[in-house]
Scaffold this motif. Sequence first.
Motif, mmCIF file in Angstrom:
data_model
loop_
_atom_site.group_PDB
_atom_site.id
_atom_site.type_symbol
_atom_site.label_atom_id
_atom_site.label_comp_id
_atom_site.label_asym_id
_atom_site.label_seq_id
_atom_site.Cartn_x
_atom_site.Cartn_y
_atom_site.Cartn_z
ATOM 1 N N ARG A 97 19.960 68.561 43.039
ATOM 2 C CA ARG A 97 21.323 68.958 42.696
ATOM 3 C C ARG A 97 22.349 68.312 43.637
ATOM 4 N NH1 ARG A 97 23.719 73.110 39.947
ATOM 5 N NH2 ARG A 97 21.662 73.929 39.431
ATOM 6 N N CYS A 98 22.085 68.389 44.941
ATOM 7 C CA CYS A 98 23.085 67.878 45.881
ATOM 8 C C CYS A 98 23.242 66.364 45.767
ATOM 9 C CB CYS A 98 22.728 68.296 47.305
ATOM 10 S SG CYS A 98 21.149 67.651 47.919
ATOM 11 N N CYS A 99 22.144 65.657 45.484
ATOM 12 C CA CYS A 99 22.223 64.200 45.365
ATOM 13 C C CYS A 99 22.962 63.787 44.095
ATOM 14 C CB CYS A 99 20.826 63.589 45.379
ATOM 15 S SG CYS A 99 19.981 63.729 46.966
ATOM 16 N N LEU A 100 22.673 64.472 42.983
ATOM 17 C CA LEU A 100 23.346 64.148 41.728
ATOM 18 C C LEU A 100 24.832 64.492 41.800
ATOM 19 C CD1 LEU A 100 22.646 62.865 39.092
ATOM 20 C CD2 LEU A 100 22.034 65.094 38.170
ATOM 21 N N GLN A 101 25.155 65.611 42.422
ATOM 22 C CA GLN A 101 26.558 65.960 42.595
ATOM 23 C C GLN A 101 27.276 64.941 43.478
ATOM 24 O OE1 GLN A 101 26.192 70.004 44.025
ATOM 25 N NE2 GLN A 101 26.729 70.847 42.026
ATOM 26 N N ALA A 102 26.568 64.415 44.478
ATOM 27 C CA ALA A 102 27.170 63.391 45.326
ATOM 28 C C ALA A 102 27.547 62.156 44.515
ATOM 29 C CB ALA A 102 26.200 63.015 46.449
ATOM 30 N N VAL A 103 26.677 61.762 43.587
ATOM 31 C CA VAL A 103 26.971 60.610 42.721
ATOM 32 C C VAL A 103 28.225 60.883 41.891
ATOM 33 C CG1 VAL A 103 26.140 59.222 40.787
ATOM 34 C CG2 VAL A 103 24.560 59.874 42.619
ATOM 35 N N LEU A 104 28.271 62.042 41.234
ATOM 36 C CA LEU A 104 29.394 62.356 40.354
ATOM 37 C C LEU A 104 30.704 62.489 41.125
ATOM 38 C CD1 LEU A 104 27.662 64.942 37.983
ATOM 39 C CD2 LEU A 104 28.406 62.632 37.390
ATOM 40 N N LEU A 105 30.669 63.182 42.245
ATOM 41 C CA LEU A 105 31.891 63.381 43.017
ATOM 42 C C LEU A 105 32.441 62.061 43.552
ATOM 43 C CD1 LEU A 105 30.959 66.637 44.980
ATOM 44 C CD2 LEU A 105 32.584 66.413 43.079
ATOM 45 N N THR A 106 31.559 61.142 43.884
ATOM 46 C CA THR A 106 32.021 59.840 44.365
ATOM 47 C C THR A 106 32.660 59.037 43.244
ATOM 48 O OG1 THR A 106 30.192 59.876 45.945
ATOM 49 C CG2 THR A 106 31.339 57.794 45.654
ATOM 50 N N ILE A 107 32.089 59.105 42.048
ATOM 51 C CA ILE A 107 32.705 58.427 40.901
ATOM 52 C C ILE A 107 34.101 58.992 40.652
ATOM 53 C CG2 ILE A 107 32.528 57.979 38.420
ATOM 54 C CD1 ILE A 107 30.431 56.488 39.937
ATOM 55 N N VAL A 108 34.227 60.317 40.704
ATOM 56 C CA VAL A 108 35.537 60.943 40.516
ATOM 57 C C VAL A 108 36.517 60.452 41.578
ATOM 58 C CG1 VAL A 108 36.792 63.135 40.608
ATOM 59 C CG2 VAL A 108 34.624 62.993 39.366
ATOM 60 N N LYS A 109 36.074 60.411 42.804
ATOM 61 C CA LYS A 109 36.940 59.975 43.896
ATOM 62 C C LYS A 109 37.353 58.528 43.708
ATOM 63 C CE LYS A 109 37.229 60.150 48.948
ATOM 64 N NZ LYS A 109 36.500 60.487 50.204
#
Length: 507
Positions: free
Chosen positions: A83-95
């Motif tokens: 979960r934390c790794c996948l969220q890191a991917v998504l949050l970085t794309i958003v940023k």
Amino acid sequence: MSVSLVFLCARKVVSDHGSALNSLPYVPHELYPILFKAAFLDQRPLVIVELVRRWPLPVLSLVRLLQGCHHYHYDLSQDRPSRCCLQAVLLTIVKNLTEKTRNGRRVLRVLDLCGVQDEGGRPEPNSMGGLSRTVAIAKACLEVAKVRRGENTTESASKRRRNTAYIEDTEVVQSLALEVEVRADMFVNASSYECVKQALQAKGPMRLLCRDLRAEELSAQRTATLLELLEPLPLRRVDLRYNNLGLAGINLLLPILAKFPSLMSLRLLYINVDIRHGTPDTESGLREMAAGLGRLRKLRELNLTSLRLSNKLRLLLSSLERALEVVELNYFYLTSSDLYYLAESPHACFLRKLDLSGNSFNEALLPPLQRLLCEASVSLRYLVLSGCNLTDHLVGTLLTSLRRCRNLYSLGCSLNPISTEGLMSLVLVATELPQLQLLVHPQPTDCYEDGLPQPPSYYNLMEFPVNPDRLVQALAELRKAVEQKGRTDLVLSTDLYNYRTADLLEE
């Protein structure tokens, strides 16, 4: 397990966020995928943020990055994602999409999350399933769209003040124009429907494309709305279950589904169609359904689980232009005429997976089943006959037909009332099939505690207590027979849920 020196070094680099941050500017682009896999393996979300922020390639495909490679053979894509790794991917794309930057042009254009594991694999307390992953993707798309709408409003209000202004920072302009295509398999239910619908309607720079759609507990109208919002070309599979659609709902959706040119798989599970309680309009509804299925030109997989449509298989499948490769008719209440049709149809010799679980077989149904297995023997790779009331006698009758299925890779016959002796006969035939890798079999009836009802029902076999000593002894005998035949590659299992069928549509 084979691990290269490069991968060992990659794990060392990602073990410390500060070190990784300082090292990345000097790392060759071809090493980014190895670093990403190492960071995912060791659950280093801060390092993943840095890798995605600087990603030097136009595509980031999660499954391809996590698959086994010559640097590290273990296939991480078969485990449910962190979960934390996948969220890191998504949050970085958003940023990346919402921040003005002067750090150079961003290269990433496609984030591919298709094929991420939802079932099986190593259990992880911090894993992210299909539903929560879909919601996270939808919220990311909405966040980007929201920020961009705010920027556009500000720009519109100040447009007159910029009439003579000269925009010098071209990199900022390029970052504002960036679009990332997010490809995903989506799981939508009643609780996540509104969020996903809004994300698809947002049409922001984070463009959501759906490859496989699974929709549960949605009305026919909500399902239709969702389908209308999807881009047609990418959609490959539609899985509708527990939706209470009935014939009217199916016939509402089939014309919409016909608009998707790449649709290869349609799964209709537990959607409340039962001709035993039909109305005067049932027959015309079935003809309409058959015509609708016929308009799905690329259809290769059809699952009609729990559609109680006895004697209607010919009507439903005869209009298909292309031969099916995957047919799943669980709890269909099959009759001999249904099975004879399937055996004689153009579909039989193309079948790669056949699942007839939950249909109660008897002496009358065995001849057409044997004929079907004979016709499908060359192509068939996956056969499932679980919960079919197969006794020792019926299994013995089927063994000759099973011997002909030389390319069978997996055979499932769990929850059938078969004794240790009957299973031994089945196992010995299984060892003769050169491609067979997995036999999922029932717990032998003689291994239950005393008092098992005779003949035992499906539910008896699931719920009645098993004598552990008897079971251990019986399983040891079966494994010994396999070893004596030199088939150490053949897995025997009573586990119904821990083995995933290969994705035949991608082969």
